[in-house]
Design an enzyme around this catalytic site. Structure first.
Site, PDB file in Angstrom:
ATOM      1  N   GLY A  23       0.818  -1.219   0.000  1.00  0.00           N
ATOM      2  CA  GLY A  23       0.000   0.000   0.000  1.00  0.00           C
ATOM      3  C   GLY A  23       0.843   1.256   0.000  1.00  0.00           C
ATOM      4  N   CYS A  24       1.916   1.239   0.768  1.00  0.00           N
ATOM      5  CA  CYS A  24       2.782   2.419   0.881  1.00  0.00           C
ATOM      6  C   CYS A  24       3.532   2.672  -0.428  1.00  0.00           C
ATOM      7  CB  CYS A  24       3.754   2.258   2.047  1.00  0.00           C
ATOM      8  SG  CYS A  24       2.891   2.131   3.632  1.00  0.00           S
ATOM      9  N   THR A  25       3.924   1.602  -1.105  1.00  0.00           N
ATOM     10  CA  THR A  25       4.607   1.739  -2.392  1.00  0.00           C
ATOM     11  C   THR A  25       3.646   2.314  -3.427  1.00  0.00           C
ATOM     12  OG1 THR A  25       6.120  -0.070  -1.874  1.00  0.00           O
ATOM     13  CG2 THR A  25       5.861   0.507  -4.204  1.00  0.00           C
TER      14      THR A  25
END
Length: 160
Positions: free
Chosen positions: A45-47
């Site tokens: 998700g962060c990527t």
């Protein structure tokens, strides 16, 4: 925590991926700041979120906005993440989560039946006077960056 919208943004001074100190004051009177808090470098998700901000970076720059990501990860972790994903903006190290706490995004989280403290994915749009003009908490990544951009665009057009 109560909403920060309409309030002065909590001041911060954090090291970026190169160890340079970055503060909200650096942009005062000049730029909008898109300050986004995310749980961890190089996770799915962060990527996706970082790459979405990367892909829209030019659009934000055209509206006189700087993007800053914040997580508890180390300078080395941030540097590796930036290099791997080609991120054109700084990631700030909030190792002791002091700034996350000031913004009310350091929360009790649950995952697979375990409870732990961590970052609740959140974004704050801060105007050049240092006021939080919009906030998004418990962010869902899909479509989020477009929502932030649209809010910034509408805000600027309303002033013109």
């Amino acid at each position: 925590m109560e909403k920060l919208e309409g309030m002065p943004a909590p001041e911060f001074q954090l090291p970026d991926e190169k160890g340079n100190l970055v503060s909200l004051q650096d942009f005062a009177g000049e730029m909008y700041v898109v300050l986004y808090f995310y749980p961890k470098d190089a996770t799915p998700g962060c990527t996706t979120q970082a790459c979405d901000f990367r892909d829209a970076h030019g659009d934000f720059s055209n509206l006189n906005a700087v993007i800053l990501g914040v997580s508890p990860d180390s300078e080395a972790s941030h540097e590796k993440f930036i290099e791997k994903q080609g991120l054109p903006f700084s990631l700030l190290v909030d190792a002791d989560h002091t700034v996350a706490e000031k913004y009310g995004v350091w929360k009790l989280k649950k995952n697979f039946g375990k409870e732990y403290m961590g970052i609740e994915r959140s974004t704050f749009l801060i105007d050049p006077t240092g006021t939080v003009v919009k906030e998004w908490r418990k962010v869902s990544v899909k479509g989020h960056i477009q929502e932030v951009f649209t809010s910034l665009d509408q805000l600027i057009n309303a002033k013109n």
